[in-house]
Design a protein around this motif. Structure first.
Motif, mmCIF file in Angstrom:
data_model
loop_
_atom_site.group_PDB
_atom_site.id
_atom_site.type_symbol
_atom_site.label_atom_id
_atom_site.label_comp_id
_atom_site.label_asym_id
_atom_site.label_seq_id
_atom_site.Cartn_x
_atom_site.Cartn_y
_atom_site.Cartn_z
ATOM 1 N N MET A 1 12.871 5.798 12.806
ATOM 2 C CA MET A 1 14.055 5.542 11.978
ATOM 3 C C MET A 1 14.908 4.469 12.617
ATOM 4 O O MET A 1 15.221 4.536 13.809
ATOM 5 C CB MET A 1 14.877 6.827 11.815
ATOM 6 C CG MET A 1 16.154 6.648 11.010
ATOM 7 S SD MET A 1 17.053 8.212 10.832
ATOM 8 C CE MET A 1 18.514 7.646 9.977
ATOM 9 N N THR A 2 15.269 3.447 11.851
ATOM 10 C CA THR A 2 16.120 2.387 12.376
ATOM 11 C C THR A 2 17.568 2.863 12.425
ATOM 12 O O THR A 2 17.985 3.742 11.661
ATOM 13 C CB THR A 2 16.009 1.138 11.508
ATOM 14 O OG1 THR A 2 16.418 1.466 10.166
ATOM 15 C CG2 THR A 2 14.585 0.613 11.486
ATOM 16 N N ASP A 3 18.323 2.259 13.330
ATOM 17 C CA ASP A 3 19.742 2.607 13.423
ATOM 18 C C ASP A 3 20.477 2.128 12.179
ATOM 19 O O ASP A 3 20.151 1.075 11.615
ATOM 20 C CB ASP A 3 20.347 1.950 14.654
ATOM 21 C CG ASP A 3 19.813 2.530 15.950
ATOM 22 O OD1 ASP A 3 19.396 3.698 15.935
ATOM 23 O OD2 ASP A 3 19.800 1.802 16.968
ATOM 24 N N PRO A 4 21.502 2.872 11.745
ATOM 25 C CA PRO A 4 22.292 2.403 10.598
ATOM 26 C C PRO A 4 23.068 1.146 10.954
ATOM 27 O O PRO A 4 23.353 0.872 12.126
ATOM 28 C CB PRO A 4 23.234 3.578 10.313
ATOM 29 C CG PRO A 4 23.285 4.357 11.578
ATOM 30 C CD PRO A 4 21.962 4.174 12.253
ATOM 31 N N LEU A 5 23.403 0.369 9.921
ATOM 32 C CA LEU A 5 24.196 -0.843 10.126
ATOM 33 C C LEU A 5 25.612 -0.458 10.562
ATOM 34 O O LEU A 5 26.136 0.586 10.166
ATOM 35 C CB LEU A 5 24.270 -1.642 8.828
ATOM 36 C CG LEU A 5 22.961 -2.139 8.232
ATOM 37 C CD1 LEU A 5 23.233 -2.896 6.938
ATOM 38 C CD2 LEU A 5 22.216 -3.012 9.221
ATOM 39 N N THR A 28 30.875 9.239 8.930
ATOM 40 C CA THR A 28 30.104 9.855 10.006
ATOM 41 C C THR A 28 29.133 10.899 9.470
ATOM 42 O O THR A 28 28.003 11.022 9.945
ATOM 43 C CB THR A 28 31.056 10.487 11.034
ATOM 44 O OG1 THR A 28 31.881 9.461 11.610
ATOM 45 C CG2 THR A 28 30.284 11.175 12.145
ATOM 46 N N ALA A 29 29.563 11.657 8.452
ATOM 47 C CA ALA A 29 28.691 12.677 7.871
ATOM 48 C C ALA A 29 27.513 12.050 7.131
ATOM 49 O O ALA A 29 26.393 12.563 7.181
ATOM 50 C CB ALA A 29 29.488 13.570 6.925
ATOM 51 N N ARG A 30 27.758 10.921 6.479
ATOM 52 C CA ARG A 30 26.720 10.332 5.624
ATOM 53 C C ARG A 30 25.922 9.226 6.315
ATOM 54 O O ARG A 30 24.830 8.879 5.848
ATOM 55 C CB ARG A 30 27.360 9.786 4.345
ATOM 56 C CG ARG A 30 27.919 10.894 3.455
ATOM 57 C CD ARG A 30 28.065 10.439 2.037
ATOM 58 N NE ARG A 30 28.293 11.568 1.141
ATOM 59 C CZ ARG A 30 27.904 11.589 -0.128
ATOM 60 N NH1 ARG A 30 27.249 10.560 -0.639
ATOM 61 N NH2 ARG A 30 28.140 12.636 -0.891
ATOM 62 N N ALA A 31 26.470 8.678 7.379
ATOM 63 C CA ALA A 31 25.745 7.651 8.144
ATOM 64 C C ALA A 31 25.879 7.968 9.624
ATOM 65 O O ALA A 31 26.495 7.212 10.380
ATOM 66 C CB ALA A 31 26.281 6.258 7.832
ATOM 67 N N PRO A 32 25.313 9.107 10.071
ATOM 68 C CA PRO A 32 25.459 9.491 11.481
ATOM 69 C C PRO A 32 24.880 8.418 12.392
ATOM 70 O O PRO A 32 23.814 7.872 12.141
ATOM 71 C CB PRO A 32 24.661 10.801 11.572
ATOM 72 C CG PRO A 32 23.794 10.835 10.366
ATOM 73 C CD PRO A 32 24.484 10.058 9.301
ATOM 74 N N GLY A 33 25.628 8.118 13.434
ATOM 75 C CA GLY A 33 25.189 7.112 14.392
ATOM 76 C C GLY A 33 25.654 5.714 14.076
ATOM 77 O O GLY A 33 25.493 4.805 14.901
ATOM 78 N N ALA A 34 26.235 5.490 12.899
ATOM 79 C CA ALA A 34 26.724 4.149 12.568
ATOM 80 C C ALA A 34 27.938 3.815 13.426
ATOM 81 O O ALA A 34 28.832 4.648 13.617
ATOM 82 C CB ALA A 34 27.099 4.057 11.091
ATOM 83 N N SER A 35 27.970 2.608 13.941
ATOM 84 C CA SER A 35 29.137 2.132 14.688
ATOM 85 C C SER A 35 30.261 1.816 13.706
ATOM 86 O O SER A 35 30.051 1.079 12.738
ATOM 87 C CB SER A 35 28.757 0.885 15.481
ATOM 88 O OG SER A 35 29.886 0.326 16.115
ATOM 89 N N ALA A 158 29.431 2.788 1.169
ATOM 90 C CA ALA A 158 29.230 2.025 2.406
ATOM 91 C C ALA A 158 28.222 2.732 3.308
ATOM 92 O O ALA A 158 27.367 2.089 3.938
ATOM 93 C CB ALA A 158 30.560 1.838 3.132
ATOM 94 N N ALA A 159 28.309 4.050 3.381
ATOM 95 C CA ALA A 159 27.369 4.811 4.203
ATOM 96 C C ALA A 159 25.947 4.673 3.662
ATOM 97 O O ALA A 159 24.983 4.550 4.432
ATOM 98 C CB ALA A 159 27.785 6.279 4.242
ATOM 99 N N HIS A 160 25.802 4.690 2.340
ATOM 100 C CA HIS A 160 24.477 4.522 1.729
ATOM 101 C C HIS A 160 23.855 3.191 2.157
ATOM 102 O O HIS A 160 22.686 3.125 2.541
ATOM 103 C CB HIS A 160 24.598 4.581 0.207
ATOM 104 C CG HIS A 160 23.356 4.163 -0.514
ATOM 105 N ND1 HIS A 160 22.333 5.034 -0.812
ATOM 106 C CD2 HIS A 160 22.966 2.941 -0.986
ATOM 107 C CE1 HIS A 160 21.371 4.370 -1.427
ATOM 108 N NE2 HIS A 160 21.729 3.104 -1.550
ATOM 109 N N ILE A 161 24.651 2.125 2.097
ATOM 110 C CA ILE A 161 24.127 0.816 2.486
ATOM 111 C C ILE A 161 23.792 0.796 3.971
ATOM 112 O O ILE A 161 22.762 0.262 4.387
ATOM 113 C CB ILE A 161 25.139 -0.289 2.147
ATOM 114 C CG1 ILE A 161 25.372 -0.355 0.639
ATOM 115 C CG2 ILE A 161 24.648 -1.651 2.662
ATOM 116 C CD1 ILE A 161 26.496 -1.293 0.233
ATOM 117 N N ALA A 162 24.666 1.376 4.789
ATOM 118 C CA ALA A 162 24.431 1.382 6.233
ATOM 119 C C ALA A 162 23.120 2.069 6.587
ATOM 120 O O ALA A 162 22.395 1.634 7.483
ATOM 121 C CB ALA A 162 25.595 2.063 6.951
ATOM 122 N N VAL A 163 22.792 3.136 5.876
ATOM 123 C CA VAL A 163 21.585 3.906 6.172
ATOM 124 C C VAL A 163 20.337 3.257 5.577
ATOM 125 O O VAL A 163 19.285 3.188 6.211
ATOM 126 C CB VAL A 163 21.740 5.356 5.666
ATOM 127 C CG1 VAL A 163 20.421 6.108 5.739
ATOM 128 C CG2 VAL A 163 22.809 6.086 6.480
#
Length: 278
Positions: A1-5, A28-35, A158-163
């Protein structure tokens, strides 16, 4: 799995309430690990133009690929559309930034300045931009408040796009985008007229007059104050003196060395400035 944007945030929410924290909780809930990068949450309330200017001047320094979540939304809950924009990063067509927010001009930084209109309006999408409205129920919270789209609609999008790394599933494509004019002084004969677009925490008055518009020598008038000195940096002025300088944004600014130019001149955002060559 790639890291989120990474997700970059710009809002007028301030930090005295829980609004920013709630948005970040959803991200954070929808894109865990995103900076999560806080560009600012101190845009003047409802000031779409200031938010657009702050985003435009920061854009060259933001990572790509990345998601920019920008919310200055006085029309929240109205007919203005929530949108996502995919734009190629300047000078690097292989790298992109995604912009998520209201279609009210705030996201004008996504478009090249030379593609923007002479007055705020909805325009055909400039080349290099892909736009969609945010309608997919899976990319929003189950219950969407009429007054907090930043948390309930924009943050999940935004979380959807990041993931996922793309935005097409958010909703139908659009071929128009609301854009503000390029930020620049208005030339009238030899005079250049601008406005104060931003007052920073030091009281420096940043104007809409661009560095490229400056003549070799000039005076600047604001609120019955005439400023005759141009300096390269603050220390070139005497303590307590008003002077003009080119701000790090590339725009002409007014500062009082070790003081507050806004308090000194009584000037505020939106006040007129007049530059006259000498």
């Amino acid at each position: 799995m790639t890291d989120p944007l990474p997700i970059i945030l710009l809002t007028d929410f301030g930090t005295s309430d829980t609004y920013v924290g709630q948005v970040k909780a959803v991200l954070t809930a929808r894109a865990p690990g995103a900076s999560l990068i806080d560009l600012t949450h101190e845009v003047s309330p409802y000031a779409i133009d200031e938010g657009a200017w702050l985003l435009e001047t920061a854009l060259p320094f933001l990572p790509a690929p990345a998601v920019v979540l920008a919310v200055v939304d006085p029309g929240v809950g109205s007919e203005r559309l929530p949108i996502a924009v995919r734009a190629s990063a300047p000078g690097d067509p292989g790298s992109v930034r995604y912009f998520v927010g209201p279609d009210n001009g705030l996201l004008s930084a996504a478009a090249p300045p030379d593609s923007r209109p002479s007055a705020p309006r909805s325009c055909p999408a400039p080349p290099g931009l892909d736009i969609c409205s945010i309608e997919n129920p899976e990319a929003r919270l189950a219950s969407v408040s009429a007054t907090f789209h930043g948390r309930d609609l924009f943050a999940p999008a935004a979380a959807h796009i990041a993931v996922t790394g793309h935005h097409e599933a958010l909703g139908p494509a659009r071929d128009e985008l609301t854009l503000l004019p390029p930020f620049a002084g208005r030339t009238e004969g030899t005079t250049i007229r601008g406005t104060v677009i931003h007052v920073d925490r030091y009281g420096n008055l940043v104007t809409t007059i661009r560095k490229e518009q400056l003549p070799p020598d000039f005076t600047l008038d604001i609120n019955a104050h005439t400023i005759e000195r141009m300096v390269r940096t603050f220390s070139d002025a005497s303590p307590g003196a008003l002077a003009c300088h080119v701000d790090s944004s590339g725009f002409l600014a007014i500062a009082e060395r070790e003081g507050n130019a806004a308090a000194r001149t009584g000037a505020a955002r939106g006040d007129a400035v007049v530059l006259t060559p000498r």
